[in-house]
Design a protein around this motif. Structure first.
Motif, PDB file in Angstrom:
ATOM      1  N   PRO A   7      -3.182  25.204 -89.353  1.00  0.00           N
ATOM      2  CA  PRO A   7      -1.903  24.492 -89.381  1.00  0.00           C
ATOM      3  C   PRO A   7      -1.330  24.418 -87.964  1.00  0.00           C
ATOM      4  N   PHE A   8      -0.389  23.528 -87.751  1.00  0.00           N
ATOM      5  CA  PHE A   8       0.251  23.430 -86.437  1.00  0.00           C
ATOM      6  C   PHE A   8       1.091  24.683 -86.218  1.00  0.00           C
ATOM      7  N   LEU A  64      -4.102  20.484 -79.993  1.00  0.00           N
ATOM      8  CA  LEU A  64      -2.858  20.503 -80.747  1.00  0.00           C
ATOM      9  C   LEU A  64      -2.452  19.091 -81.140  1.00  0.00           C
ATOM     10  N   CYS A  65      -2.410  18.843 -82.426  1.00  0.00           N
ATOM     11  CA  CYS A  65      -1.997  17.542 -82.950  1.00  0.00           C
ATOM     12  C   CYS A  65      -0.647  17.740 -83.625  1.00  0.00           C
ATOM     13  N   ALA A  66       0.400  17.405 -82.908  1.00  0.00           N
ATOM     14  CA  ALA A  66       1.772  17.632 -83.374  1.00  0.00           C
ATOM     15  C   ALA A  66       2.096  16.760 -84.587  1.00  0.00           C
ATOM     16  N   PRO A  67       3.065  17.202 -85.394  1.00  0.00           N
ATOM     17  CA  PRO A  67       3.444  16.430 -86.580  1.00  0.00           C
ATOM     18  C   PRO A  67       4.383  15.264 -86.279  1.00  0.00           C
ATOM     19  N   ASP A  68       4.929  15.215 -85.060  1.00  0.00           N
ATOM     20  CA  ASP A  68       5.869  14.151 -84.705  1.00  0.00           C
ATOM     21  C   ASP A  68       5.857  13.946 -83.195  1.00  0.00           C
ATOM     22  N   ARG A  69       6.647  12.989 -82.730  1.00  0.00           N
ATOM     23  CA  ARG A  69       6.647  12.618 -81.312  1.00  0.00           C
ATOM     24  C   ARG A  69       7.580  13.461 -80.438  1.00  0.00           C
ATOM     25  N   ARG A  70       8.191  14.461 -80.995  1.00  0.00           N
ATOM     26  CA  ARG A  70       9.104  15.315 -80.220  1.00  0.00           C
ATOM     27  C   ARG A  70       8.373  15.888 -79.001  1.00  0.00           C
ATOM     28  N   GLY A 105      -3.556  16.465 -78.751  1.00  0.00           N
ATOM     29  CA  GLY A 105      -4.262  15.474 -79.549  1.00  0.00           C
ATOM     30  C   GLY A 105      -3.280  14.452 -80.092  1.00  0.00           C
ATOM     31  N   PRO A 106      -3.755  13.569 -80.957  1.00  0.00           N
ATOM     32  CA  PRO A 106      -2.884  12.535 -81.513  1.00  0.00           C
ATOM     33  C   PRO A 106      -1.879  13.109 -82.511  1.00  0.00           C
ATOM     34  N   ILE A 107      -0.770  12.406 -82.681  1.00  0.00           N
ATOM     35  CA  ILE A 107       0.212  12.773 -83.708  1.00  0.00           C
ATOM     36  C   ILE A 107      -0.519  12.729 -85.051  1.00  0.00           C
ATOM     37  N   THR A 108      -0.346  13.802 -85.840  1.00  0.00           N
ATOM     38  CA  THR A 108      -1.046  13.926 -87.110  1.00  0.00           C
ATOM     39  C   THR A 108      -0.046  14.346 -88.181  1.00  0.00           C
ATOM     40  N   LYS A 109      -0.007  13.639 -89.288  1.00  0.00           N
ATOM     41  CA  LYS A 109       0.930  13.963 -90.360  1.00  0.00           C
ATOM     42  C   LYS A 109       0.790  15.435 -90.739  1.00  0.00           C
ATOM     43  N   GLY A 110       1.879  16.177 -90.677  1.00  0.00           N
ATOM     44  CA  GLY A 110       1.870  17.600 -90.988  1.00  0.00           C
ATOM     45  C   GLY A 110       1.469  18.477 -89.808  1.00  0.00           C
TER      46      GLY A 110
END
Length: 122
Positions: A7-8, A64-70, A105-110
């Motif tokens: 998980p993130f 690291l594929c964050a859940p949002d663009r923050r 990494g790319p933004i990834t849902k969750g």
């Protein structure tokens, strides 16, 4: 090579807490958010890897594929991941790591963190 999907993780700023009162005042403890991440990461690892802990020198890559663009400082996210992998028994101690690479990494849902672990010659 071992590849794990976790998980993130929480930022190191949210992973720790420092009580200011009581018998634990002045100590740094893992926060509830950090403990939950560790529990979730260990469960994820159990479904992806079984075997003896790695005992040699290691090279580790985190994506690291964050859940949002923050906006995030990616250097604040490795501690929780490495500690969870240690507690899951994938290696003996994160002090075995000789090379650590962290990339966005790319933004990834969750959100998620992909980890590649390689044993390297001493």
């Amino acid at each position: 090579m071992i590849m794990l999907t976790l998980p993130f993780p929480p930022s190191v700023n949210g992973y720790w807490r420092a009580p200011t009162k009581g018998r634990l005042a002045g100590r740094h403890l893992i926060s509830a958010k950090g403990r939950q991440f560790r529990q979730d990461a260990i469960a994820a690892i159990a479904g992806q890897h079984q075997g003896k802990p790695l005992a040699g020198r290691l090279e580790v890559e985190l994506r690291l594929c964050a859940p949002d663009r923050r906006g995030r400082d990616i250097d604040n996210y490795s501690k929780g991941c490495l500690d969870a992998i240690t507690h899951a028994g994938v290696w003996l101690d994160d002090g075995q790591i000789d090379k650590l690479t962290v990339e966005r990494g790319p933004i990834t849902k969750g959100g998620q963190c992909t980890v590649w672990i390689r044993e390297v010659a001493a």
